[in-house]
Design a protein around this motif. Structure first.
Motif, mmCIF file in Angstrom:
data_model
loop_
_atom_site.group_PDB
_atom_site.id
_atom_site.type_symbol
_atom_site.label_atom_id
_atom_site.label_comp_id
_atom_site.label_asym_id
_atom_site.label_seq_id
_atom_site.Cartn_x
_atom_site.Cartn_y
_atom_site.Cartn_z
ATOM 1 N N GLU A 134 0.828 -1.211 0.000
ATOM 2 C CA GLU A 134 0.000 0.000 0.000
ATOM 3 C C GLU A 134 0.858 1.255 0.000
ATOM 4 O O GLU A 134 1.995 1.238 0.437
ATOM 5 N N TYR A 135 0.280 2.326 -0.455
ATOM 6 C CA TYR A 135 0.914 3.648 -0.530
ATOM 7 C C TYR A 135 1.984 3.690 -1.618
ATOM 8 O O TYR A 135 1.898 4.493 -2.544
ATOM 9 N N TRP A 184 6.086 15.154 1.747
ATOM 10 C CA TRP A 184 6.908 14.037 2.166
ATOM 11 C C TRP A 184 7.438 13.235 0.976
ATOM 12 O O TRP A 184 8.532 12.670 1.028
ATOM 13 N N ARG A 185 6.686 13.217 -0.124
ATOM 14 C CA ARG A 185 7.112 12.468 -1.306
ATOM 15 C C ARG A 185 8.425 12.984 -1.882
ATOM 16 O O ARG A 185 9.107 12.263 -2.608
ATOM 17 N N GLY A 210 13.182 10.273 3.103
ATOM 18 C CA GLY A 210 12.389 9.305 3.849
ATOM 19 C C GLY A 210 11.392 8.583 2.960
ATOM 20 O O GLY A 210 11.172 7.379 3.105
ATOM 21 N N TYR A 211 10.785 9.321 2.042
ATOM 22 C CA TYR A 211 9.832 8.697 1.126
ATOM 23 C C TYR A 211 10.537 7.709 0.207
ATOM 24 O O TYR A 211 10.064 6.589 -0.015
ATOM 25 N N ARG A 212 11.688 8.119 -0.315
ATOM 26 C CA ARG A 212 12.421 7.217 -1.218
ATOM 27 C C ARG A 212 12.831 5.940 -0.498
ATOM 28 O O ARG A 212 12.780 4.843 -1.062
ATOM 29 N N THR A 213 13.213 6.071 0.771
ATOM 30 C CA THR A 213 13.572 4.888 1.554
ATOM 31 C C THR A 213 12.356 3.994 1.767
ATOM 32 O O THR A 213 12.448 2.761 1.663
ATOM 33 N N ALA A 241 5.964 9.025 10.645
ATOM 34 C CA ALA A 241 6.646 10.098 9.918
ATOM 35 C C ALA A 241 5.688 11.141 9.372
ATOM 36 O O ALA A 241 5.988 12.331 9.352
ATOM 37 N N VAL A 242 4.523 10.695 8.921
ATOM 38 C CA VAL A 242 3.621 11.600 8.201
ATOM 39 C C VAL A 242 2.334 11.875 8.966
ATOM 40 O O VAL A 242 1.622 12.828 8.678
#
Length: 370
Positions: free
Chosen positions: A19-20, A248-249, A253-256, A297-298
């Motif tokens: 998901e996400y 956040w994208r 952190g998003y890439r991780t 995180a978000v």
């Protein structure tokens, strides 16, 4: 049944992992179709035009065609087309676009929807929008004499959905179309909409779609899929498009998160194909942990107290569990030892105590069908 009556149904779905991350083109997810269905019946109308109805709505919408789009015959019909029947109307319209490109007239029909993915009007979070889109495309196409492959039906359903919800991954559409356990990667929805607008729907059915892939997976060996419903409907669109997610994208952190998600989804798919139960359970636990990190995180509100309790109860007996889909309510899933009836009963008892309702749901190995 009249020869001019067509009935098609499509199963609901649950996300198993991914998901996400799956919202972005090319990132994989695992889904399973479930044995709760949307049924769509198409028959000849009593008068010229199109009549759309649903067992979730108090009255039908009477429509007519105008420049390739359905328009309501009265203000209340127009409201229905924009609200409760939006996915149904979009599905009928996309099939009509294909008919028009083939030189065929706009269909006049009576279409009714019956949902097994709701209870007293409340959704379980089993992908009702996706299932009704797939079933409507299949029923209207069959009624109009079109012979469509599974992928044709998925692509038409994706075009209809993307026009309404550009961020929708289409994973529910794929599960409802192919059935069973699948791994899925979303296409670039903006690109495919542009292709359909510029070159036509027929061309969009034949050209490669950037990012898109789907593959059937075997069922997990020795594990039972258990489903718990929190009783709180959640909005996938709201959670996926939450106020902080856009910023956040653009972060490391998003890439991780995406890299980690892709890793455990591929590892889980490989475990399913090898029949490796222990590795599959490990990857589902990783999926839970990463969703929890994303939540921290978000601040999306993925984990509610009931979903956390659902997961804890399953892990306490050696199983694996997580929210299914965007979280924030709806359903959670657990994979438990299929031979441990006492453990399954214990988990279900703990769920009930925590306010989670066990649902008698099983995988649906067939997808969209008569």
């Amino acid at each position: 049944m009249s020869p001019r009556t067509v009935v098609r149904r499509a199963p609901g779905k649950l996300f198993v992992a991914g998901e996400y991350a799956v919202v972005d083109p090319g990132n994989p997810a695992i889904l399973v179709a479930v044995d709760r269905y949307i049924t769509v019946t198409v028959s000849e109308p009593d008068a010229p035009g199109v009549v759309l109805s649903s067992d979730l709505l108090a009255s039908p919408a009477h429509c007519r065609w105008r420049d390739g789009e359905l328009t309501g015959s009265a203000p209340q019909d127009t409201r229905q087309l924009g609200e409760g029947l939006a996915h149904v109307a979009a599905s009928v319209e996309i099939v009509n676009r294909l008919l028009a490109e083939r030189g065929l007239p706009a269909p006049e029909l009576c279409l009714s929807v019956s949902s097994g993915l709701h209870e007293n009007g409340t959704k379980f979070g089993l992908g009702s929008s996706g299932a009704v889109t797939v079933a409507t495309v299949a029923a209207v196409a069959a009624y109009c004499g079109l012979d469509l492959s599974y992928e044709d039906r998925y692509r038409l359903a994706m075009l209809a959905t993307a026009g309404l919800e550009p961020k929708a991954s289409g994973g529910d559409l794929a599960a409802s179309t192919w059935g069973g356990w699948i791994t899925y990667q979303a296409p670039d929805r903006a690109a495919v909409l542009d292709l359909a607008r510029a070159a036509g729907v027929e061309k969009a059915l034949r050209e490669p779609w950037p990012g898109f892939a789907v593959r059937r997976l075997p069922q997990p060996e020795g594990l039972a899929l258990q489903v718990g419903w929190t009783g709180n409907p959640a909005s996938t669109a709201t959670l996926v498009s939450g106020p902080d997610r856009g910023a956040w994208r653009d972060t490391a952190g998003y890439r991780t998160f995406v890299e980690t998600s892709n890793d455990f989804v591929r590892a889980a798919a490989d475990a399913l194909e090898r029949g490796d139960r222990d590795t599959l359970l490990h990857q589902i636990r990783r999926a839970r942990q990463e969703l929890a990190c994303l939540d921290d995180a978000v601040g999306l509100g993925i984990f509610t107290p009931r979903l956390a309790a659902l997961c804890d109860a399953a892990e306490a007996v050696g199983g694996a569990a997580k929210p299914s889909g965007a979280g924030g309510g709806d359903c959670g899933i657990a994979l438990l030892d299929a031979g441990a009836a006492q453990d399954i009963a214990h988990v279900q008892k703990r769920w009930t105590t925590a306010g989670v309702r066990p649902l008698p749901i099983r995988p649906a190995m067939e997808g969209n069908e008569e």
